[in-house]
Design a protein around this motif. Sequence first.
Motif, PDB file in Angstrom:
ATOM      1  N   UNK A 123       0.835  -1.207   0.000  1.00  0.00           N
ATOM      2  CA  UNK A 123       0.000   0.000   0.000  1.00  0.00           C
ATOM      3  C   UNK A 123       0.864   1.249   0.000  1.00  0.00           C
ATOM      4  N   UNK A 124       0.344   2.290  -0.627  1.00  0.00           N
ATOM      5  CA  UNK A 124       0.990   3.606  -0.637  1.00  0.00           C
ATOM      6  C   UNK A 124      -0.071   4.633  -0.279  1.00  0.00           C
ATOM      7  N   UNK A 125       0.194   5.383   0.802  1.00  0.00           N
ATOM      8  CA  UNK A 125      -0.772   6.358   1.296  1.00  0.00           C
ATOM      9  C   UNK A 125      -0.205   7.770   1.175  1.00  0.00           C
ATOM     10  N   UNK A 130      -4.927  10.074  -1.345  1.00  0.00           N
ATOM     11  CA  UNK A 130      -5.562   8.909  -0.774  1.00  0.00           C
ATOM     12  C   UNK A 130      -4.616   7.725  -0.674  1.00  0.00           C
ATOM     13  N   UNK A 131      -5.173   6.511  -0.616  1.00  0.00           N
ATOM     14  CA  UNK A 131      -4.393   5.300  -0.390  1.00  0.00           C
ATOM     15  C   UNK A 131      -4.644   4.290  -1.501  1.00  0.00           C
ATOM     16  N   UNK A 198      -8.588   1.397  -4.054  1.00  0.00           N
ATOM     17  CA  UNK A 198      -8.285   2.803  -3.812  1.00  0.00           C
ATOM     18  C   UNK A 198      -9.227   3.350  -2.741  1.00  0.00           C
ATOM     19  N   UNK A 199      -8.657   4.050  -1.753  1.00  0.00           N
ATOM     20  CA  UNK A 199      -9.424   4.762  -0.730  1.00  0.00           C
ATOM     21  C   UNK A 199      -9.169   6.255  -0.872  1.00  0.00           C
ATOM     22  N   UNK A 200     -10.234   7.045  -0.864  1.00  0.00           N
ATOM     23  CA  UNK A 200     -10.067   8.491  -0.893  1.00  0.00           C
ATOM     24  C   UNK A 200      -9.535   8.984   0.449  1.00  0.00           C
TER      25      UNK A 200
END
Length: 372
Positions: A123-125, A130-131, A198-200
Amino acid sequence: MLSRIRKTACFISLAATAATVASTAMAELKYDNASGGHVLLYGQFNPAYQGFDDGVSTTGTLVDSGHSNSRVGLWLRQPMGDAKFSFNFETGLGLRPSGLVSQGFTPDTIDWSRSSLRKIDFALETARAGKFYLGQGSMATDGAAESDLSGTTLVLYVSVPDSAGGFRFRDSTGALSTRFIAGNFSDFDGGRRGRIRYDTPEYAGFTLSVAYGEEILLQNSDLKTRDIALRYNRDLNGTKVQAAVGYKRVSPGVGSDFDDTIGSVSVLMASGFNVTLAAGRRSTSGHYTYGKLGYRASWFNFGDTALAIDYYQGSDRSVAGSTSTAYGIGIVQKIDAANAEAYLGLRNYALSEPTTSYLDASSILLGARWKF
């Protein structure tokens, strides 16, 4: 069954004592590097006694609780400028799962397989963008049906089959039927897949997630999932609110595609009283509603106590016109010095169909979870 419960309670007591000693001696398994990152090793052990009464016979055995199975894992977290990179590896230990035991079948005590892997997740945040996720891990709707602030999910929550999903109902003559607990009480919650997600960024407590995933751990599976979920998490003047709503389209590879719509909300007040609601609908096999009332207290100096009662009702799950109901009561006691929780849950199950009657069934789950 009572003698088995006494033996299991004794075993759990000894395990909790050993966990207290181990926790006192064991420092956090965290290793820092010179650039602000770290590696963290973690895990948990969650043995339990499972008892099941199908109205004719009783079954009891030691299991690994499906509410939160025994596991080990590793976190790698590393700052990269304004962003944060992480890698998470996690696997179940392959111990006998409570959800697979049934009348006449007891899985091996240990049977690790590729499907025991839970996460191999990169993961990259970033604060602004976002992530982003890549790998085996949670889909967008994983947990969307399971918002729960009661503190009792080790014994009671919307995923009713985790306690005894492999058992079958008996019909009115006492014969075993083809109706399983798992097939009539599922919550349609999203799972884990090999996926991109994808997370905002969070805004006023809200986060939107989207994902596409495929089943990569089971051989010869063509299952594909596309999903989206909106989450809300906020502390409003001492009242905590957690909620989610999600939608997923599932292509099983064999058979027709189907859609799941799920949602849940949980509210924990400063007094300790809490309420949890959930609901879900599958386009091909009915719908359900779920409710829980709980109380969290600090009665003992060694750890908090959580109590709850819950109720699940499903419609059209087995056949058109069927009704499946379950209600339960549970208690979870924290033991802070051991980083452990002891728990006891009792549940009753009922199923009715327009042309068939079934005997009510009940289960007990008594165990303890130790985390490191």
